[in-house]
Design a protein around this motif. Structure first.
Motif, short mmCIF file in Angstrom:
data_model
loop_
_atom_site.label_atom_id
_atom_site.label_comp_id
_atom_site.label_asym_id
_atom_site.label_seq_id
_atom_site.Cartn_x
_atom_site.Cartn_y
_atom_site.Cartn_z
N CYS A 86 0.84 -1.20 0.00
CA CYS A 86 0.00 0.00 0.00
C CYS A 86 0.87 1.25 0.00
O CYS A 86 1.80 1.36 0.78
N CYS A 89 -0.10 3.28 3.54
CA CYS A 89 0.32 2.82 4.87
C CYS A 89 1.43 1.77 4.83
O CYS A 89 1.96 1.39 5.87
N CYS A 100 -6.70 -1.26 0.02
CA CYS A 100 -5.91 -1.75 1.15
C CYS A 100 -6.84 -2.20 2.27
O CYS A 100 -7.73 -1.46 2.68
N CYS A 103 -6.06 0.35 5.51
CA CYS A 103 -6.40 1.77 5.57
C CYS A 103 -7.44 2.17 4.52
O CYS A 103 -7.91 3.29 4.52
ZN LIG Z 1 -2.99 0.96 3.40
#
Ligand SMILES: [Zn+2]
Length: 107
Positions: A86, A89, A100, A103
Motif C-alpha cells: 500500500c 500505509c 488496502c 487503511c
Molecule cells: Zn494501506
C-alpha cells in the motif's frame, strides 16, 4: 535435559545473509531460538557447494515443526509475485485486492 537431547536441525539455507537474518528475526518473534551459520563465508563460495557455503538457519529439533510454519509463511510472503504494498500505509496486500484492507487506500 538429557545429554544429546538438544539436537539442532537445518531449517533454511539462503543466498544472502540478509535473508537468513530476516528469517531469524521472524523466528524470534515466534519464540523460537534460531542460529545463523556461515554468515561470513560468502567469500569462499566457488570452492564449496553453495548449499554448504550459504548462510543457514538452524533451530532446535523440538522447535523444528513450528519453525517450518514460520518459514513457509516467510517464503510465501516474499515469493508471491502478486503482492502489492500500500502506498499510503505500507501494508502488504494480495494483488487481487483493489483497496488496502488496512487503511482503505487505493492500491
Ligand atoms: Zn494501506
Amino acid at each position: 535435559m538429557a545429554p544429546g537431547a538438544c539436537v539442532v536441525k537445518r531449517l533454511f539455507s539462503g543466498d544472502t545473509r540478509f535473508e537468513a537474518w530476516l528469517l531469524r528475526d521472524r523466528l524470534l518473534h515466534a519464540n523460537i531460538v534460531a542460529h545463523v551459520f556461515n554468515q561470513h563465508m560468502q567469500s569462499i563460495v566457488g570452492d564449496v557447494p553453495p548449499d554448504v557455503a550459504g548462510p543457514q538457519v538452524w533451530v532446535d529439533d523440538e522447535d523444528y515443526a513450528r519453525a517450518r510454519e514460520v518459514l513457509e509463511a516467510f517464503r510465501a510472503e516474499r515469493e508471491r509475485p502478486g503482492n502489492v504494498g500500500c502506498l499510503r500505509c505500507g501494508e502488504v496486500n494480495p494483488a487481487t485486492f483493489e483497496l488496502c484492507w488496512k487503511c482503505g487506500g487505493s492500491l
